[in-house]
Write a protein that holds these residues in place. Structure first.
Motif, PDB file in Angstrom:
ATOM      1  N   TYR A  24       0.810  -1.294  -0.220  1.00 37.10           N
ATOM      2  CA  TYR A  24       0.127  -0.122   0.142  1.00 37.10           C
ATOM      3  C   TYR A  24       0.846   1.280  -0.024  1.00 37.10           C
ATOM      4  O   TYR A  24       0.443   2.277  -0.668  1.00 37.10           O
ATOM      5  CB  TYR A  24      -0.880  -0.058   1.238  1.00 37.10           C
ATOM      6  CG  TYR A  24      -1.449   1.375   1.457  1.00 37.10           C
ATOM      7  CD1 TYR A  24      -2.556   1.814   0.461  1.00 37.10           C
ATOM      8  CD2 TYR A  24      -1.211   2.231   2.333  1.00 37.10           C
ATOM      9  CE1 TYR A  24      -3.348   2.995   0.677  1.00 37.10           C
ATOM     10  CE2 TYR A  24      -1.831   3.525   2.344  1.00 37.10           C
ATOM     11  CZ  TYR A  24      -2.916   3.828   1.724  1.00 37.10           C
ATOM     12  OH  TYR A  24      -3.458   4.942   1.874  1.00 37.10           O
ATOM     13  N   LYS A  28       0.584   4.267  -2.577  1.00 36.83           N
ATOM     14  CA  LYS A  28      -0.157   5.595  -1.973  1.00 36.83           C
ATOM     15  C   LYS A  28       0.599   6.802  -2.337  1.00 36.83           C
ATOM     16  O   LYS A  28       0.348   7.703  -2.852  1.00 36.83           O
ATOM     17  CB  LYS A  28      -0.176   5.465  -0.515  1.00 36.83           C
ATOM     18  CG  LYS A  28      -0.647   6.844   0.199  1.00 36.83           C
ATOM     19  CD  LYS A  28      -0.708   6.898   1.727  1.00 36.83           C
ATOM     20  CE  LYS A  28       0.774   7.156   2.275  1.00 36.83           C
ATOM     21  NZ  LYS A  28       0.875   7.378   3.639  1.00 36.83           N
ATOM     22  N   ILE A  78      -7.688   0.839  -8.216  1.00 32.36           N
ATOM     23  CA  ILE A  78      -7.846  -0.228  -6.995  1.00 32.36           C
ATOM     24  C   ILE A  78      -8.643  -1.422  -7.655  1.00 32.36           C
ATOM     25  O   ILE A  78      -9.353  -1.620  -8.845  1.00 32.36           O
ATOM     26  CB  ILE A  78      -8.651   0.069  -5.927  1.00 32.36           C
ATOM     27  CG1 ILE A  78     -10.132   0.872  -6.352  1.00 32.36           C
ATOM     28  CG2 ILE A  78      -7.808   1.444  -5.287  1.00 32.36           C
ATOM     29  CD1 ILE A  78     -10.879   1.275  -5.128  1.00 32.36           C
ATOM     30  N   GLU A  82     -10.784  -4.096  -3.128  1.00 33.54           N
ATOM     31  CA  GLU A  82     -10.758  -2.693  -2.321  1.00 33.54           C
ATOM     32  C   GLU A  82     -11.660  -1.758  -2.815  1.00 33.54           C
ATOM     33  O   GLU A  82     -12.309  -0.947  -1.906  1.00 33.54           O
ATOM     34  CB  GLU A  82      -9.455  -1.982  -3.071  1.00 33.54           C
ATOM     35  CG  GLU A  82      -7.960  -2.651  -2.674  1.00 33.54           C
ATOM     36  CD  GLU A  82      -7.981  -2.835  -1.108  1.00 33.54           C
ATOM     37  OE1 GLU A  82      -8.230  -1.908  -0.159  1.00 33.54           O
ATOM     38  OE2 GLU A  82      -7.369  -4.062  -0.758  1.00 33.54           O
ATOM     39  N   ARG A  85     -14.724  -2.019  -0.270  1.00 35.32           N
ATOM     40  CA  ARG A  85     -14.568  -1.304   0.986  1.00 35.32           C
ATOM     41  C   ARG A  85     -14.920   0.105   0.689  1.00 35.32           C
ATOM     42  O   ARG A  85     -15.313   0.807   1.642  1.00 35.32           O
ATOM     43  CB  ARG A  85     -13.030  -1.230   1.323  1.00 35.32           C
ATOM     44  CG  ARG A  85     -12.492  -2.466   1.452  1.00 35.32           C
ATOM     45  CD  ARG A  85     -10.775  -2.332   1.711  1.00 35.32           C
ATOM     46  NE  ARG A  85     -10.086  -3.426   1.778  1.00 35.32           N
ATOM     47  CZ  ARG A  85      -9.960  -4.319   2.693  1.00 35.32           C
ATOM     48  NH1 ARG A  85     -10.530  -4.154   3.795  1.00 35.32           N
ATOM     49  NH2 ARG A  85      -9.093  -5.354   2.405  1.00 35.32           N
ATOM     50  N   VAL A  86     -14.799   0.719  -0.487  1.00 36.36           N
ATOM     51  CA  VAL A  86     -15.027   2.214  -0.688  1.00 36.36           C
ATOM     52  C   VAL A  86     -16.340   2.600  -1.352  1.00 36.36           C
ATOM     53  O   VAL A  86     -16.516   3.800  -1.822  1.00 36.36           O
ATOM     54  CB  VAL A  86     -13.743   2.872  -1.051  1.00 36.36           C
ATOM     55  CG1 VAL A  86     -12.693   2.618  -0.241  1.00 36.36           C
ATOM     56  CG2 VAL A  86     -13.540   2.228  -2.444  1.00 36.36           C
ATOM     57  N   TRP A  96     -10.147   7.803   0.083  1.00 36.79           N
ATOM     58  CA  TRP A  96      -8.592   7.918   0.242  1.00 36.79           C
ATOM     59  C   TRP A  96      -8.516   7.638   1.698  1.00 36.79           C
ATOM     60  O   TRP A  96      -7.387   6.485   2.025  1.00 36.79           O
ATOM     61  CB  TRP A  96      -8.122   9.351  -0.153  1.00 36.79           C
ATOM     62  CG  TRP A  96      -6.541   9.407   0.162  1.00 36.79           C
ATOM     63  CD1 TRP A  96      -5.771  10.049   1.244  1.00 36.79           C
ATOM     64  CD2 TRP A  96      -5.763   8.925  -1.189  1.00 36.79           C
ATOM     65  NE1 TRP A  96      -4.385   9.988   0.770  1.00 36.79           N
ATOM     66  CE2 TRP A  96      -4.303   9.403  -0.154  1.00 36.79           C
ATOM     67  CE3 TRP A  96      -5.433   8.319  -2.278  1.00 36.79           C
ATOM     68  CZ2 TRP A  96      -2.945   9.021  -0.959  1.00 36.79           C
ATOM     69  CZ3 TRP A  96      -4.308   8.289  -2.739  1.00 36.79           C
ATOM     70  CH2 TRP A  96      -3.182   8.548  -2.227  1.00 36.79           C
ATOM     71  N   LEU A  99      -9.242   3.703   2.688  1.00 39.23           N
ATOM     72  CA  LEU A  99      -7.954   2.938   2.229  1.00 39.23           C
ATOM     73  C   LEU A  99      -6.742   3.217   3.083  1.00 39.23           C
ATOM     74  O   LEU A  99      -6.066   2.289   3.551  1.00 39.23           O
ATOM     75  CB  LEU A  99      -7.515   3.223   0.796  1.00 39.23           C
ATOM     76  CG  LEU A  99      -8.428   2.827  -0.270  1.00 39.23           C
ATOM     77  CD1 LEU A  99      -8.162   3.505  -1.698  1.00 39.23           C
ATOM     78  CD2 LEU A  99      -8.643   1.351  -0.323  1.00 39.23           C
ATOM     79  N   THR A 102      -7.442   1.432   6.429  1.00 40.87           N
ATOM     80  CA  THR A 102      -7.371   0.031   6.190  1.00 40.87           C
ATOM     81  C   THR A 102      -6.076  -0.498   5.923  1.00 40.87           C
ATOM     82  O   THR A 102      -5.816  -1.638   6.885  1.00 40.87           O
ATOM     83  CB  THR A 102      -8.167  -0.297   5.017  1.00 40.87           C
ATOM     84  OG1 THR A 102      -9.678   0.052   5.084  1.00 40.87           O
ATOM     85  CG2 THR A 102      -8.246  -1.810   4.758  1.00 40.87           C
ATOM     86  N   HIS A 103      -5.218   0.043   5.425  1.00 40.48           N
ATOM     87  CA  HIS A 103      -3.792  -0.496   5.341  1.00 40.48           C
ATOM     88  C   HIS A 103      -3.007  -0.133   6.025  1.00 40.48           C
ATOM     89  O   HIS A 103      -1.981  -0.413   6.393  1.00 40.48           O
ATOM     90  CB  HIS A 103      -3.613  -0.419   3.851  1.00 40.48           C
ATOM     91  CG  HIS A 103      -4.488  -1.114   2.643  1.00 40.48           C
ATOM     92  ND1 HIS A 103      -4.220  -2.508   2.754  1.00 40.48           N
ATOM     93  CD2 HIS A 103      -5.355  -0.547   2.086  1.00 40.48           C
ATOM     94  CE1 HIS A 103      -5.091  -2.681   1.653  1.00 40.48           C
ATOM     95  NE2 HIS A 103      -5.907  -1.834   1.338  1.00 40.48           N
TER      96      HIS A 103
END
Length: 220
Positions: A24, A28, A78, A82, A85-86, A96, A99, A102-103
């Motif tokens: 990640y 990122k 993603i 992923e 999740r969003v 943003w 994520l 989460t990570h």
């Protein structure tokens, strides 16, 4: 053959980097740079407009449009897991932040990671038989992770750390670098390049000595 890291997709300046659920921090940083570049090209930063929709002017509408463009770019970067999740979030920043949490975890988890990585950096050592490329790859992984968590290690500290962990047999080389270079401005890349060159020369000299030794044994 499977590609290393998550380099299967997205290696283009016109497409967002692809996140496959692993590494990640790597994604990122690259996605952040990609979004900033998009904003720069457009000449405006993406931001929310805190006012009723009926009061939006042309500038507000453009910012909203950029916000949805940022959301689209992140979603395109993603995978399906992923995205699940969003998918309920409307704005790019919400996605943003989700994520990131989460990570990277909560602030408490983040602090724990920083403490662990800082300890790894402080106790880092080069292993027996390890090349400088292998050592530097591991060391960079730690320092880059710390930087992505908002705790960068200064360049001078990185340089001094690498010099400290060199084997005893490199003491003379360390002295030469310390005396000839200003460690406050010496970059880690320059240092590693210098050390790799020295390593190659050392290995070449050792190879020549081995050849001479073999020839001497054959003559005897």
């Amino acid at each position: 053959m499977a590609a290393s890291l998550n380099l299967q997709e997205g290696q283009s300046s016109t497409r967002p980097p692809r996140f496959n659920g692993r590494f990640y921090s790597w994604w990122k940083v690259r996605m952040h740079d990609f979004l900033m570049d998009e904003d720069k090209n457009d000449g405006e930063k993406t931001m929310l407009v805190p006012k009723p929709r009926q009061k939006y002017d042309e500038v507000d509408r453009k910012k909203i449009e950029r916000g949805y463009q940022a959301k689209t770019l992140i979603v395109c970067g993603i995978g399906p897991d992923e995205f699940n999740r969003v998918s309920a979030y409307e704005f790019a920043k919400e996605i943003w932040d989700c994520l990131k949490t989460t990570h990277e975890g909560t602030e408490q988890v983040k602090e724990s990671k920083i403490d662990m990585l800082t300890s790894l950096c402080e106790n880092f050592k080069i292993k027996e038989g390890e090349t400088f490329y292998e050592m530097f790859t591991k060391f960079s992984s730690i320092t880059n992770e710390l930087r992505s968590l908002g705790e960068p290690i200064s360049m001078s500290k990185q340089v001094r750390k690498v010099l400290q962990i060199l084997p005893k047999s490199w003491e003379s080389k360390v002295d030469v670098i310390t005396e000839a270079k200003d460690l406050k401005v010496l970059t880690i890349d320059s240092l590693i390049g210098n050390l790799k060159t020295h390593e190659l020369n050392r290995n070449h000299d050792l190879s020549k000595k081995e050849v001479k030794k073999d020839k001497s044994l054959m003559l005897k």
